[in-house]
Design a protein around this motif. Structure first.
Motif, mmCIF file in Angstrom:
data_model
loop_
_atom_site.group_PDB
_atom_site.id
_atom_site.type_symbol
_atom_site.label_atom_id
_atom_site.label_comp_id
_atom_site.label_asym_id
_atom_site.label_seq_id
_atom_site.Cartn_x
_atom_site.Cartn_y
_atom_site.Cartn_z
ATOM 1 N N LYS A 53 9.677 -6.322 -6.922
ATOM 2 C CA LYS A 53 8.265 -5.955 -6.811
ATOM 3 C C LYS A 53 7.486 -6.814 -7.783
ATOM 4 O O LYS A 53 7.856 -6.925 -8.960
ATOM 5 C CB LYS A 53 8.071 -4.471 -7.124
ATOM 6 C CG LYS A 53 8.695 -3.563 -6.099
ATOM 7 C CD LYS A 53 8.464 -2.112 -6.438
ATOM 8 C CE LYS A 53 9.110 -1.218 -5.388
ATOM 9 N NZ LYS A 53 8.917 0.203 -5.716
ATOM 10 N N VAL A 54 6.406 -7.438 -7.281
ATOM 11 C CA VAL A 54 5.645 -8.373 -8.098
ATOM 12 C C VAL A 54 4.148 -8.098 -8.002
ATOM 13 O O VAL A 54 3.692 -7.412 -7.095
ATOM 14 C CB VAL A 54 5.913 -9.838 -7.674
ATOM 15 C CG1 VAL A 54 7.347 -10.235 -7.943
ATOM 16 C CG2 VAL A 54 5.566 -10.065 -6.225
ATOM 17 N N VAL A 55 3.430 -8.649 -8.966
ATOM 18 C CA VAL A 55 1.972 -8.646 -8.960
ATOM 19 C C VAL A 55 1.546 -10.104 -9.069
ATOM 20 O O VAL A 55 2.033 -10.830 -9.932
ATOM 21 C CB VAL A 55 1.399 -7.836 -10.140
ATOM 22 C CG1 VAL A 55 -0.115 -7.880 -10.132
ATOM 23 C CG2 VAL A 55 1.890 -6.408 -10.103
ATOM 24 N N THR A 56 0.642 -10.519 -8.192
ATOM 25 C CA THR A 56 0.176 -11.906 -8.223
ATOM 26 C C THR A 56 -0.971 -12.052 -9.219
ATOM 27 O O THR A 56 -1.507 -11.068 -9.723
ATOM 28 C CB THR A 56 -0.318 -12.356 -6.832
ATOM 29 O OG1 THR A 56 -1.499 -11.626 -6.511
ATOM 30 C CG2 THR A 56 0.742 -12.143 -5.772
ATOM 31 N N THR A 57 -1.357 -13.291 -9.474
ATOM 32 C CA THR A 57 -2.486 -13.547 -10.369
ATOM 33 C C THR A 57 -3.786 -13.028 -9.780
ATOM 34 O O THR A 57 -4.731 -12.776 -10.513
ATOM 35 C CB THR A 57 -2.623 -15.052 -10.664
ATOM 36 O OG1 THR A 57 -2.702 -15.766 -9.433
ATOM 37 C CG2 THR A 57 -1.439 -15.558 -11.463
ATOM 38 N N ALA A 58 -3.828 -12.832 -8.470
ATOM 39 C CA ALA A 58 -5.019 -12.280 -7.810
ATOM 40 C C ALA A 58 -5.022 -10.757 -7.841
ATOM 41 O O ALA A 58 -5.975 -10.128 -7.389
ATOM 42 C CB ALA A 58 -5.084 -12.761 -6.364
ATOM 43 N N THR A 70 9.399 -23.497 -3.126
ATOM 44 C CA THR A 70 8.139 -23.457 -3.876
ATOM 45 C C THR A 70 7.298 -22.217 -3.606
ATOM 46 O O THR A 70 6.260 -22.048 -4.237
ATOM 47 C CB THR A 70 7.281 -24.694 -3.555
ATOM 48 O OG1 THR A 70 7.021 -24.718 -2.162
ATOM 49 C CG2 THR A 70 7.976 -25.971 -3.989
ATOM 50 N N THR A 71 7.743 -21.345 -2.683
ATOM 51 C CA THR A 71 6.918 -20.190 -2.320
ATOM 52 C C THR A 71 7.741 -18.911 -2.219
ATOM 53 O O THR A 71 8.964 -18.947 -2.119
ATOM 54 C CB THR A 71 6.216 -20.408 -0.964
ATOM 55 O OG1 THR A 71 7.202 -20.579 0.048
ATOM 56 C CG2 THR A 71 5.282 -21.601 -1.001
ATOM 57 N N PHE A 72 7.029 -17.793 -2.256
ATOM 58 C CA PHE A 72 7.587 -16.472 -1.983
ATOM 59 C C PHE A 72 6.837 -15.891 -0.797
ATOM 60 O O PHE A 72 5.628 -16.075 -0.676
ATOM 61 C CB PHE A 72 7.374 -15.512 -3.155
ATOM 62 C CG PHE A 72 8.174 -15.817 -4.386
ATOM 63 C CD1 PHE A 72 9.548 -15.776 -4.366
ATOM 64 C CD2 PHE A 72 7.538 -16.114 -5.575
ATOM 65 C CE1 PHE A 72 10.278 -16.023 -5.503
ATOM 66 C CE2 PHE A 72 8.255 -16.369 -6.714
ATOM 67 C CZ PHE A 72 9.634 -16.325 -6.683
ATOM 68 N N LEU A 73 7.534 -15.166 0.068
ATOM 69 C CA LEU A 73 6.883 -14.400 1.115
ATOM 70 C C LEU A 73 6.870 -12.961 0.626
ATOM 71 O O LEU A 73 7.916 -12.365 0.355
ATOM 72 C CB LEU A 73 7.642 -14.509 2.444
ATOM 73 C CG LEU A 73 6.981 -13.856 3.649
ATOM 74 C CD1 LEU A 73 5.622 -14.507 3.938
ATOM 75 C CD2 LEU A 73 7.867 -13.949 4.875
ATOM 76 N N ILE A 89 2.633 -15.877 -9.065
ATOM 77 C CA ILE A 89 3.219 -14.603 -9.465
ATOM 78 C C ILE A 89 2.960 -14.400 -10.946
ATOM 79 O O ILE A 89 3.325 -15.220 -11.781
ATOM 80 C CB ILE A 89 4.732 -14.566 -9.175
ATOM 81 C CG1 ILE A 89 5.006 -14.856 -7.699
ATOM 82 C CG2 ILE A 89 5.337 -13.250 -9.602
ATOM 83 C CD1 ILE A 89 4.397 -13.873 -6.732
ATOM 84 N N ALA A 90 2.324 -13.274 -11.282
ATOM 85 C CA ALA A 90 1.958 -13.010 -12.671
ATOM 86 C C ALA A 90 3.037 -12.226 -13.405
ATOM 87 O O ALA A 90 3.393 -12.558 -14.519
ATOM 88 C CB ALA A 90 0.631 -12.269 -12.738
ATOM 89 N N LEU A 91 3.551 -11.139 -12.781
ATOM 90 C CA LEU A 91 4.566 -10.350 -13.460
ATOM 91 C C LEU A 91 5.416 -9.588 -12.464
ATOM 92 O O LEU A 91 5.051 -9.417 -11.306
ATOM 93 C CB LEU A 91 3.937 -9.384 -14.467
ATOM 94 C CG LEU A 91 2.978 -8.317 -13.946
ATOM 95 C CD1 LEU A 91 3.698 -6.989 -13.811
ATOM 96 C CD2 LEU A 91 1.840 -8.175 -14.936
ATOM 97 N N ASP A 92 6.559 -9.153 -12.965
ATOM 98 C CA ASP A 92 7.497 -8.376 -12.163
ATOM 99 C C ASP A 92 7.130 -6.913 -12.317
ATOM 100 O O ASP A 92 7.301 -6.325 -13.380
ATOM 101 C CB ASP A 92 8.916 -8.636 -12.656
ATOM 102 C CG ASP A 92 9.974 -7.969 -11.801
ATOM 103 O OD1 ASP A 92 9.611 -7.211 -10.886
ATOM 104 O OD2 ASP A 92 11.165 -8.223 -12.041
ATOM 105 N N ALA A 93 6.599 -6.297 -11.269
ATOM 106 C CA ALA A 93 6.121 -4.918 -11.337
ATOM 107 C C ALA A 93 7.262 -3.939 -11.547
ATOM 108 O O ALA A 93 7.074 -2.908 -12.183
ATOM 109 C CB ALA A 93 5.344 -4.577 -10.069
#
Length: 105
Positions: A53-58, A70-73, A89-93
């Motif tokens: 589970k991740v949180v993007t910079t947006a 180079t990418t994540f879906l 990707i900013a952080l691992d939720a």
């Protein structure tokens, strides 16, 4: 006359010394910590895998369903999938949630 020239040469070196000290302090307090932070983020991105589970910079929360070079879906819910660049990707939720639960206990 010679003593005047020697004093002038020594004065130039002493006026240059504070500038050198400022550069050294700037390096150790600004540049070096930023480089360390970038290395840690790069290592963190490389460790992410499917179902993380991740949180993007947006600020978009989701779960990784596919990893490429180079990418994540990322599945953001209701079957909606968005492809993000790895740098987005900013952080691992899931790790952040585990840390919050431990501190609350």
């Amino acid at each position: 006359m010679n003593t005047v020239l020697l004093q002038a040469a020594g004065g130039n070196m002493m006026s240059f010394l504070p500038m050198v000290l400022i550069v050294v302090v700037f390096y150790f307090f600004m540049i070096r910590p930023q480089m360390k932070k970038q290395k840690e983020h790069k290592k963190y991105i490389e460790e992410l895998g499917v179902n993380s589970k991740v949180v993007t910079t947006a600020g978009i929360h989701g779960r990784i369903v596919e990893v490429s070079d180079t990418t994540f879906l990322v599945d953001v819910g209701s079957g909606v999938r968005i492809r993000f660049d790895k740098s987005a990707i900013a952080l691992d939720a899931s790790k952040a949630a585990n840390t919050a639960e431990k501190s609350a206990s």
